[in-house]
Design a protein around this motif. Structure first.
Motif, PDB file in Angstrom:
ATOM      1  N   TYR A   1     -29.666 -10.219  -7.223  1.00  0.00           N
ATOM      2  CA  TYR A   1     -29.854  -8.800  -7.034  1.00  0.00           C
ATOM      3  C   TYR A   1     -29.852  -8.247  -8.403  1.00  0.00           C
ATOM      4  O   TYR A   1     -29.218  -8.486  -9.286  1.00  0.00           O
ATOM      5  CB  TYR A   1     -28.606  -8.205  -6.213  1.00  0.00           C
ATOM      6  CG  TYR A   1     -29.142  -8.536  -4.630  1.00  0.00           C
ATOM      7  CD1 TYR A   1     -29.019  -9.640  -4.131  1.00  0.00           C
ATOM      8  CD2 TYR A   1     -29.334  -7.145  -3.859  1.00  0.00           C
ATOM      9  CE1 TYR A   1     -29.216  -9.719  -2.663  1.00  0.00           C
ATOM     10  CE2 TYR A   1     -29.726  -7.520  -2.713  1.00  0.00           C
ATOM     11  CZ  TYR A   1     -29.716  -8.515  -1.973  1.00  0.00           C
ATOM     12  OH  TYR A   1     -29.875  -8.949  -0.749  1.00  0.00           O
TER      13      TYR A   1
ATOM     14  N   ILE B   1     -20.964 -11.003   1.147  1.00  0.00           N
ATOM     15  CA  ILE B   1     -21.800 -10.438   1.838  1.00  0.00           C
ATOM     16  C   ILE B   1     -22.933 -11.211   2.020  1.00  0.00           C
ATOM     17  O   ILE B   1     -23.663 -11.953   1.081  1.00  0.00           O
ATOM     18  CB  ILE B   1     -22.449  -8.808   1.232  1.00  0.00           C
ATOM     19  CG1 ILE B   1     -23.206  -8.191   2.327  1.00  0.00           C
ATOM     20  CG2 ILE B   1     -22.948  -8.700  -0.112  1.00  0.00           C
ATOM     21  CD1 ILE B   1     -23.333  -6.624   2.088  1.00  0.00           C
TER      22      ILE B   1
ATOM     23  N   GLU C   1     -26.842 -10.735   3.420  1.00  0.00           N
ATOM     24  CA  GLU C   1     -27.935  -9.610   3.590  1.00  0.00           C
ATOM     25  C   GLU C   1     -29.269 -10.300   4.150  1.00  0.00           C
ATOM     26  O   GLU C   1     -29.380 -10.544   5.148  1.00  0.00           O
ATOM     27  CB  GLU C   1     -28.141  -8.893   2.677  1.00  0.00           C
ATOM     28  CG  GLU C   1     -29.236  -7.660   2.856  1.00  0.00           C
ATOM     29  CD  GLU C   1     -29.406  -6.593   1.728  1.00  0.00           C
ATOM     30  OE1 GLU C   1     -28.367  -6.142   1.252  1.00  0.00           O
ATOM     31  OE2 GLU C   1     -30.538  -6.139   1.716  1.00  0.00           O
TER      32      GLU C   1
ATOM     33  N   LYS D   1     -24.671  -7.972   6.945  1.00  0.00           N
ATOM     34  CA  LYS D   1     -25.790  -6.849   7.181  1.00  0.00           C
ATOM     35  C   LYS D   1     -26.613  -7.120   8.429  1.00  0.00           C
ATOM     36  O   LYS D   1     -27.297  -7.682   8.389  1.00  0.00           O
ATOM     37  CB  LYS D   1     -26.262  -6.516   5.826  1.00  0.00           C
ATOM     38  CG  LYS D   1     -26.923  -4.895   5.646  1.00  0.00           C
ATOM     39  CD  LYS D   1     -27.562  -4.763   4.388  1.00  0.00           C
ATOM     40  CE  LYS D   1     -26.476  -4.304   3.219  1.00  0.00           C
ATOM     41  NZ  LYS D   1     -27.136  -3.993   1.926  1.00  0.00           N
TER      42      LYS D   1
ATOM     43  N   LYS E   1     -27.299  -0.404   4.793  1.00  0.00           N
ATOM     44  CA  LYS E   1     -27.094   0.355   3.663  1.00  0.00           C
ATOM     45  C   LYS E   1     -26.595  -0.198   2.257  1.00  0.00           C
ATOM     46  O   LYS E   1     -25.994  -1.322   2.552  1.00  0.00           O
ATOM     47  CB  LYS E   1     -25.953   1.888   3.928  1.00  0.00           C
ATOM     48  CG  LYS E   1     -26.029   2.159   5.096  1.00  0.00           C
ATOM     49  CD  LYS E   1     -26.643   3.770   4.861  1.00  0.00           C
ATOM     50  CE  LYS E   1     -27.112   4.665   6.157  1.00  0.00           C
ATOM     51  NZ  LYS E   1     -25.945   4.586   7.109  1.00  0.00           N
ATOM     52  N   PHE E   2     -26.721   0.429   1.129  1.00  0.00           N
ATOM     53  CA  PHE E   2     -26.217  -0.524   0.066  1.00  0.00           C
ATOM     54  C   PHE E   2     -24.578  -0.301  -0.240  1.00  0.00           C
ATOM     55  O   PHE E   2     -24.286   0.962  -0.295  1.00  0.00           O
ATOM     56  CB  PHE E   2     -26.987  -0.304  -1.297  1.00  0.00           C
ATOM     57  CG  PHE E   2     -26.777  -1.148  -2.187  1.00  0.00           C
ATOM     58  CD1 PHE E   2     -27.420  -2.811  -2.149  1.00  0.00           C
ATOM     59  CD2 PHE E   2     -25.933  -1.161  -3.243  1.00  0.00           C
ATOM     60  CE1 PHE E   2     -27.053  -3.793  -2.934  1.00  0.00           C
ATOM     61  CE2 PHE E   2     -25.626  -2.064  -4.118  1.00  0.00           C
ATOM     62  CZ  PHE E   2     -26.400  -3.416  -4.007  1.00  0.00           C
ATOM     63  N   LEU E   3     -23.931  -1.308  -0.207  1.00  0.00           N
ATOM     64  CA  LEU E   3     -22.486  -1.025  -0.340  1.00  0.00           C
ATOM     65  C   LEU E   3     -21.996  -1.474  -1.630  1.00  0.00           C
ATOM     66  O   LEU E   3     -22.340  -2.563  -2.107  1.00  0.00           O
ATOM     67  CB  LEU E   3     -21.812  -1.945   1.091  1.00  0.00           C
ATOM     68  CG  LEU E   3     -22.352  -1.467   2.304  1.00  0.00           C
ATOM     69  CD1 LEU E   3     -21.663  -2.385   3.512  1.00  0.00           C
ATOM     70  CD2 LEU E   3     -22.093  -0.094   2.816  1.00  0.00           C
TER      71      LEU E   3
ATOM     72  N   LEU F   1     -18.035  -5.641  -4.626  1.00  0.00           N
ATOM     73  CA  LEU F   1     -19.482  -5.639  -4.479  1.00  0.00           C
ATOM     74  C   LEU F   1     -19.919  -4.662  -5.410  1.00  0.00           C
ATOM     75  O   LEU F   1     -19.276  -3.568  -5.743  1.00  0.00           O
ATOM     76  CB  LEU F   1     -19.453  -5.051  -3.246  1.00  0.00           C
ATOM     77  CG  LEU F   1     -19.727  -6.338  -2.176  1.00  0.00           C
ATOM     78  CD1 LEU F   1     -18.406  -6.342  -1.273  1.00  0.00           C
ATOM     79  CD2 LEU F   1     -20.691  -5.982  -0.945  1.00  0.00           C
ATOM     80  N   ASP F   2     -20.948  -5.010  -6.343  1.00  0.00           N
ATOM     81  CA  ASP F   2     -21.214  -4.162  -7.499  1.00  0.00           C
ATOM     82  C   ASP F   2     -22.756  -3.626  -7.216  1.00  0.00           C
ATOM     83  O   ASP F   2     -23.391  -4.093  -6.122  1.00  0.00           O
ATOM     84  CB  ASP F   2     -21.438  -5.202  -8.584  1.00  0.00           C
ATOM     85  CG  ASP F   2     -22.614  -5.921  -8.749  1.00  0.00           C
ATOM     86  OD1 ASP F   2     -22.788  -6.611  -7.682  1.00  0.00           O
ATOM     87  OD2 ASP F   2     -23.404  -6.126  -9.671  1.00  0.00           O
TER      88      ASP F   2
HETATM   89  N1  LIG Z   1     -23.174  -4.619  -3.871  1.00  0.00           N
HETATM   90  C1  LIG Z   1     -24.045  -5.168  -3.069  1.00  0.00           C
HETATM   91  N2  LIG Z   1     -24.557  -6.628  -2.840  1.00  0.00           N
HETATM   92  C2  LIG Z   1     -25.271  -6.999  -1.965  1.00  0.00           C
HETATM   93  N3  LIG Z   1     -26.031  -7.949  -2.017  1.00  0.00           N
HETATM   94  C3  LIG Z   1     -26.540  -7.993  -0.637  1.00  0.00           C
HETATM   95  N4  LIG Z   1     -26.330  -6.708  -0.242  1.00  0.00           N
HETATM   96  C4  LIG Z   1     -25.498  -6.122  -0.840  1.00  0.00           C
HETATM   97  C5  LIG Z   1     -24.803  -5.079  -0.820  1.00  0.00           C
HETATM   98  O1  LIG Z   1     -25.114  -4.020   0.321  1.00  0.00           O
HETATM   99  N5  LIG Z   1     -24.109  -4.382  -1.843  1.00  0.00           N
END
Ligand SMILES: Nc1nc2[nH]cnc2c(=O)[nH]1
Ligand SMILES: O=P(O)(O)OC[C@H]1O[C@H](OP(=O)(O)OP(=O)(O)O)[C@H](O)[C@@H]1O
Length: 263
Positions: free
Chosen positions: A150, A181, A183, A211, A231-233, A238-239
């Motif tokens: 990411y 997580i 996604e 997610k 949503k981005f968490l 988690l960064d």
């Molecule tokens: N911090 C973060 N990393 C992710 N990597 C995939 N989805 C997410 C997210 O929602 N938050």
């Protein structure tokens, strides 16, 4: 060591069904999608349905001012979506389920860094506590791998193995992959492919969060803590571009903060 494994196509067919239409803010669900994908082989113990707590799409979360949040992040977050105490309570139960299923075997717990480190540490503590207080106990060793895909809030579709222990040491072992997580599912599918080349005896995956998103490949872990909205968490390791790992609760990042910390 730096391998770049660019994943251009999902390894599994998409099972995304556009959401469950759940109204309440949190519900306990069995993993219906997993069940549907495996119902031809229900006797297979690997098809056991993963139960999880669902955080609904219309959940607004909790007001920030009701929780302790570092001053330097107060302006950057929309709300607290999963308080630290609830993360811990759910993790304690996941530990019990994992020991029930994998107990009796030596488990190698493989932590996916960096995002997985808090969940990994707490999960290991709960498994240790079970080991100390039960007639049955399971030997536990740990390994680490660092994967990255990411940048900002987007998957680059290129899962880089940046470092970690040699996966070949996992040959013939019962491996529990511990992730923060899922996604798109690309990170986990890439890791599973790499790991399977090393011929472990058994592989199970636990992810604290999954997610609900149309970007999902349909991959589902064996154990799931919470299913969360698209949503981005951040928080609980988690960064967003390395910020927010030093936040205890899982929070929704504001659009303004995405701009502020953008690279
Ligand atoms: N911090 C973060 N990393 C992710 N990597 C995939 N989805 C997410 C997210 O929602 N938050
Ligand atoms: O299912 P996917 O869409 O592949 O996303 C999941 C991955 O994204 C995050 O890792 P990231 O690349 O941000 O690295 P980090 O763990 O160092 O934060 C997270 O820790 C997962 O490993």
């Amino acid at each position: 060591m730096e391998n770049c494994l660019c994943v251009s196509a999902p390894l599994l067919p998409s099972l995304w069904d556009g959401g469950t239409g759940c109204r309440g803010s949190i519900r306990l669900l069995a993993d219906r999608r997993r069940h549907e994908s495996t119902n031809t082989n229900l006797k297979d113990k690997h098809s056991r349905m993963a139960a999880y707590l669902e955080i609904a799409d219309d959940s607004k979360g909790h007001e920030l001012s009701l929780f302790c949040v570092p001053k330097h992040y107060e302006e950057d977050l929309d709300s607290v979506i999963i308080p630290n105490g609830l993360i811990k309570d759910r993790t304690e139960r996941l530990a019990r389920d994992i020991v029930r299923d994998m107990g009796g075997h030596h488990i190698v717990a493989l932590c996916v860094l960096k995002g997985g480190y808090k969940f990994f540490a707490d999960l290991m503590d709960y498994i240790k506590t079970l080991n100390q207080n039960s007639d049955k106990s399971v030997p536990l060793t740990v390994d680490f791998i660092r994967l990255k895909s990411y940048s900002n809030d987007q998957s680059t579709n290129c899962v880089k193995v940046i470092g970690g222990d040699e996966l070949s040491a996992l040959a013939g072992k019962n491996v529990l992959i511990v992730e923060d997580i899922v996604e798109t599912g690309k990170t986990m599918e890439t890791l599973l492919k790499l790991l399977n080349e090393c011929h472990p005896k058994m592989v199970k995956v636990v992810s604290l969060l999954v997610k609900r998103t149309p970007r999902s490949s349909g991959y589902r872990p064996d154990y799931i803590g919470f299913e969360v909205p698209d949503k981005f968490l951040v928080g609980y390791a988690l960064d967003y571009n390395e910020y927010f790992r030093d936040l205890s609760h899982i929070c929704i990042l504001s659009d303004k903060a995405k701009e502020k910390y953008k690279v």
